[in-house]
Write a protein that holds these residues in place. Sequence first.
Motif, PDB file in Angstrom:
ATOM      1  N   ASP A 115       2.702  -1.267  13.660  1.00 27.28           N
ATOM      2  CA  ASP A 115       2.416  -2.706  13.631  1.00 27.28           C
ATOM      3  C   ASP A 115       1.298  -3.046  12.653  1.00 27.28           C
ATOM      4  O   ASP A 115       1.367  -4.055  11.941  1.00 27.28           O
ATOM      5  CB  ASP A 115       2.038  -3.199  15.032  1.00 27.28           C
ATOM      6  N   ASP A 116       0.268  -2.201  12.624  1.00 31.24           N
ATOM      7  CA  ASP A 116      -0.885  -2.501  11.767  1.00 31.24           C
ATOM      8  C   ASP A 116      -0.527  -2.495  10.288  1.00 31.24           C
ATOM      9  O   ASP A 116      -1.129  -3.229   9.487  1.00 31.24           O
ATOM     10  CB  ASP A 116      -2.018  -1.503  12.042  1.00 31.24           C
ATOM     11  N   GLU A 117       0.445  -1.682   9.907  1.00 28.51           N
ATOM     12  CA  GLU A 117       0.889  -1.694   8.519  1.00 28.51           C
ATOM     13  C   GLU A 117       1.492  -3.045   8.154  1.00 28.51           C
ATOM     14  O   GLU A 117       1.341  -3.532   7.035  1.00 28.51           O
ATOM     15  CB  GLU A 117       1.909  -0.572   8.283  1.00 28.51           C
ATOM     16  N   ILE A 118       2.177  -3.641   9.119  1.00 28.12           N
ATOM     17  CA  ILE A 118       2.762  -4.973   8.895  1.00 28.12           C
ATOM     18  C   ILE A 118       1.652  -6.013   8.745  1.00 28.12           C
ATOM     19  O   ILE A 118       1.697  -6.867   7.860  1.00 28.12           O
ATOM     20  CB  ILE A 118       3.713  -5.353  10.037  1.00 28.12           C
ATOM     21  N   TYR A 119       0.646  -5.934   9.610  1.00 26.88           N
ATOM     22  CA  TYR A 119      -0.475  -6.886   9.526  1.00 26.88           C
ATOM     23  C   TYR A 119      -1.208  -6.751   8.192  1.00 26.88           C
ATOM     24  O   TYR A 119      -1.570  -7.748   7.566  1.00 26.88           O
ATOM     25  CB  TYR A 119      -1.457  -6.655  10.679  1.00 26.88           C
ATOM     26  N   LYS A 120      -1.415  -5.518   7.771  1.00 26.41           N
ATOM     27  CA  LYS A 120      -2.118  -5.302   6.502  1.00 26.41           C
ATOM     28  C   LYS A 120      -1.314  -5.861   5.329  1.00 26.41           C
ATOM     29  O   LYS A 120      -1.883  -6.446   4.405  1.00 26.41           O
ATOM     30  CB  LYS A 120      -2.381  -3.810   6.302  1.00 26.41           C
ATOM     31  N   ALA A 121       0.020  -5.670   5.390  1.00 24.85           N
ATOM     32  CA  ALA A 121       0.865  -6.209   4.325  1.00 24.85           C
ATOM     33  C   ALA A 121       0.827  -7.733   4.310  1.00 24.85           C
ATOM     34  O   ALA A 121       1.051  -8.354   3.258  1.00 24.85           O
ATOM     35  CB  ALA A 121       2.300  -5.725   4.515  1.00 24.85           C
ATOM     36  N   ALA A 122       0.503  -8.330   5.452  1.00 22.01           N
ATOM     37  CA  ALA A 122       0.404  -9.789   5.551  1.00 22.01           C
ATOM     38  C   ALA A 122      -1.005 -10.280   5.215  1.00 22.01           C
ATOM     39  O   ALA A 122      -1.313 -11.469   5.369  1.00 22.01           O
ATOM     40  CB  ALA A 122       0.796 -10.245   6.953  1.00 22.01           C
ATOM     41  N   GLY A 123      -1.901  -9.366   4.783  1.00 22.11           N
ATOM     42  CA  GLY A 123      -3.254  -9.741   4.387  1.00 22.11           C
ATOM     43  C   GLY A 123      -4.248  -9.792   5.524  1.00 22.11           C
ATOM     44  O   GLY A 123      -5.358 -10.321   5.357  1.00 22.11           O
ATOM     45  N   LEU A 124      -3.914  -9.236   6.684  1.00 23.13           N
ATOM     46  CA  LEU A 124      -4.799  -9.242   7.849  1.00 23.13           C
ATOM     47  C   LEU A 124      -5.500  -7.892   7.987  1.00 23.13           C
ATOM     48  O   LEU A 124      -5.089  -6.895   7.387  1.00 23.13           O
ATOM     49  CB  LEU A 124      -4.002  -9.571   9.109  1.00 23.13           C
ATOM     50  N   LYS A 125      -6.544  -7.859   8.802  1.00 23.72           N
ATOM     51  CA  LYS A 125      -7.336  -6.640   8.963  1.00 23.72           C
ATOM     52  C   LYS A 125      -7.481  -6.271  10.438  1.00 23.72           C
ATOM     53  O   LYS A 125      -8.473  -6.609  11.088  1.00 23.72           O
ATOM     54  CB  LYS A 125      -8.720  -6.829   8.324  1.00 23.72           C
ATOM     55  N   PRO A 126      -6.488  -5.574  10.985  1.00 23.97           N
ATOM     56  CA  PRO A 126      -6.560  -5.166  12.389  1.00 23.97           C
ATOM     57  C   PRO A 126      -7.639  -4.117  12.621  1.00 23.97           C
ATOM     58  O   PRO A 126      -7.895  -3.268  11.758  1.00 23.97           O
ATOM     59  CB  PRO A 126      -5.171  -4.589  12.660  1.00 23.97           C
ATOM     60  N   ILE A 127      -8.290  -4.180  13.775  1.00 23.02           N
ATOM     61  CA  ILE A 127      -9.339  -3.224  14.136  1.00 23.02           C
ATOM     62  C   ILE A 127      -8.675  -1.904  14.542  1.00 23.02           C
ATOM     63  O   ILE A 127      -7.728  -1.897  15.317  1.00 23.02           O
ATOM     64  CB  ILE A 127     -10.181  -3.751  15.312  1.00 23.02           C
ATOM     65  N   PRO A 128      -9.153  -0.765  14.027  1.00 17.65           N
ATOM     66  CA  PRO A 128      -8.588   0.525  14.433  1.00 17.65           C
ATOM     67  C   PRO A 128      -8.638   0.689  15.945  1.00 17.65           C
ATOM     68  O   PRO A 128      -9.585   0.234  16.607  1.00 17.65           O
ATOM     69  CB  PRO A 128      -9.507   1.540  13.731  1.00 17.65           C
ATOM     70  N   ILE A 129      -7.629   1.325  16.506  1.00 17.34           N
ATOM     71  CA  ILE A 129      -7.495   1.430  17.961  1.00 17.34           C
ATOM     72  C   ILE A 129      -8.720   2.066  18.612  1.00 17.34           C
ATOM     73  O   ILE A 129      -9.153   1.644  19.686  1.00 17.34           O
ATOM     74  CB  ILE A 129      -6.216   2.222  18.331  1.00 17.34           C
ATOM     75  N   LYS A 130      -9.305   3.071  17.956  1.00 18.75           N
ATOM     76  CA  LYS A 130     -10.457   3.745  18.553  1.00 18.75           C
ATOM     77  C   LYS A 130     -11.713   2.875  18.544  1.00 18.75           C
ATOM     78  O   LYS A 130     -12.682   3.182  19.243  1.00 18.75           O
ATOM     79  CB  LYS A 130     -10.725   5.059  17.811  1.00 18.75           C
ATOM     80  N   GLN A 131     -11.705   1.796  17.772  1.00 15.77           N
ATOM     81  CA  GLN A 131     -12.851   0.892  17.729  1.00 15.77           C
ATOM     82  C   GLN A 131     -12.611  -0.393  18.519  1.00 15.77           C
ATOM     83  O   GLN A 131     -13.481  -1.250  18.573  1.00 15.77           O
ATOM     84  CB  GLN A 131     -13.157   0.539  16.268  1.00 15.77           C
ATOM     85  N   SER A 132     -11.433  -0.496  19.121  1.00 18.72           N
ATOM     86  CA  SER A 132     -11.087  -1.696  19.867  1.00 18.72           C
ATOM     87  C   SER A 132     -11.267  -1.459  21.365  1.00 18.72           C
ATOM     88  O   SER A 132     -10.532  -0.688  21.983  1.00 18.72           O
ATOM     89  CB  SER A 132      -9.640  -2.112  19.574  1.00 18.72           C
ATOM     90  N   LYS A 133     -12.229  -2.131  21.954  1.00 18.53           N
ATOM     91  CA  LYS A 133     -12.490  -1.980  23.379  1.00 18.53           C
ATOM     92  C   LYS A 133     -11.289  -2.456  24.199  1.00 18.53           C
ATOM     93  O   LYS A 133     -10.938  -1.858  25.219  1.00 18.53           O
ATOM     94  CB  LYS A 133     -13.737  -2.782  23.766  1.00 18.53           C
ATOM     95  N   THR A 134     -10.654  -3.520  23.743  1.00 17.19           N
ATOM     96  CA  THR A 134      -9.488  -4.060  24.451  1.00 17.19           C
ATOM     97  C   THR A 134      -8.372  -3.040  24.527  1.00 17.19           C
ATOM     98  O   THR A 134      -7.785  -2.797  25.587  1.00 17.19           O
ATOM     99  CB  THR A 134      -8.964  -5.328  23.748  1.00 17.19           C
ATOM    100  N   MET A 135      -8.056  -2.424  23.387  1.00 20.55           N
ATOM    101  CA  MET A 135      -6.971  -1.446  23.346  1.00 20.55           C
ATOM    102  C   MET A 135      -7.293  -0.218  24.188  1.00 20.55           C
ATOM    103  O   MET A 135      -6.447   0.286  24.931  1.00 20.55           O
ATOM    104  CB  MET A 135      -6.701  -1.012  21.894  1.00 20.55           C
ATOM    105  N   LEU A 136      -8.512   0.266  24.087  1.00 19.29           N
ATOM    106  CA  LEU A 136      -8.907   1.448  24.850  1.00 19.29           C
ATOM    107  C   LEU A 136      -8.889   1.180  26.351  1.00 19.29           C
ATOM    108  O   LEU A 136      -8.506   2.055  27.139  1.00 19.29           O
ATOM    109  CB  LEU A 136     -10.295   1.915  24.408  1.00 19.29           C
ATOM    110  N   ASN A 137      -9.274  -0.024  26.761  1.00 17.42           N
ATOM    111  CA  ASN A 137      -9.248  -0.372  28.189  1.00 17.42           C
ATOM    112  C   ASN A 137      -7.815  -0.389  28.716  1.00 17.42           C
ATOM    113  O   ASN A 137      -7.532   0.100  29.817  1.00 17.42           O
ATOM    114  CB  ASN A 137      -9.904  -1.735  28.417  1.00 17.42           C
TER     115      ASN A 137
END
Length: 409
Positions: free
Chosen positions: A90-112
Amino acid sequence: MLSPDYLQHVADDAVELYSKLEERIIKDIARRIIGAGTMTESARWQIKVSQESGKLYDEIIDEIAESENTSRELIQQIFKDASIESLSFDDEIYKAAGLKPIPIKQSKTMLNILTNTLKQTNSELYNLTKTTADSSQEKFLQACDNAYMDVVSGAFDYNTAIFNAIEDISKSGVEIVYPSGRKAKVDVAVRRNLMTSISQATGEMQIARMDEMECDLVEVTAHAGARPSHAVWQGQVYSRSGTSKKYPDFISCTGYGTVTGLKGINCRHDFYPFFEGLSKRAYTNEEIDKINNETVTYNNEKINKYDATQMQRQMERTIRQNKREIAGYEGIILEGKDEDLIEEARSRLNSKKQELKQNQETLKDFISQTGLARDRARERINQFDKDRLVINKKSTDKGCLLYTSPSPR
């Protein structure tokens, strides 16, 4: 996004672990039925059975605890791999759209989300498999009672009664008992629980990521042989908010969040971000129609691919049953002291192995004729299948065509 192929095999290693537990339990029950002693004295028989039943229960609890300690590490790794696989796509798609997703290991929401789901899944698996101790003890007592009644009534001789009891246990297998009282084979329950939990956990993470990226549109994956109720919505683009005039509502159309809908029980579909004007659908409507109406040929008869996969699942269940029965006979041979009993067990063991070989050949022919993929993990029972399965994350299936890197369907 996780491809249908990834989800189909994501639980294989864990199922193998619990299948080993099932085989040990079946062999142990068979061994204890043989070791319960003579059935000529009723009181002595009942005392011996009760003693053996108590030992069986305690040892099964120990075996489950040992397997559970191993499975915690295994399941943790499976979840970690799945979450990275899903969000990386999914993040590759966001990056191709010009967005900057937070890496999973740095995302408290994802880790929770990952941590909470992992704890819940481990707890559920342990509680479910713990019920195998109760059900196995019940099977042991029932088998002994049946064998005793068969002999004292004169209906069967001792050896025949023993074989009847052990074959009944081997055919039914070790069962997990749900809180509702519904029962399921241990391998089926573990596969269903783990695959569904992983799919739903990554779904929560994907939704959270879409909220962060303010992405409303999603495309759902597609695969041949989908169940009819899922075929109607696979491969389409939807609006999560339901406010789009061009795209239908995501939840109401796919049933996302329900037991029978997208990412529900045993569902292999997934979804990923779609950006109007940038993304290109993986499938046209014509291609989806072709996938949904795909057939295979078996014995000169055309069969819908979904129906063919159900036929394959039945053949795989028969093979697993053969292997459980073989484990029961081996339990007799391990513990038996009566030469006639052992010789009869060897004879039945050889016969069952021939039946297993024939059923495997039937499945092989079915696969050859239909062109379906053989799923050896669904035929596996411990000692018969020693090669460790490695989850294959690579696929030539199509996915979102926003960028050029290979993407699983």
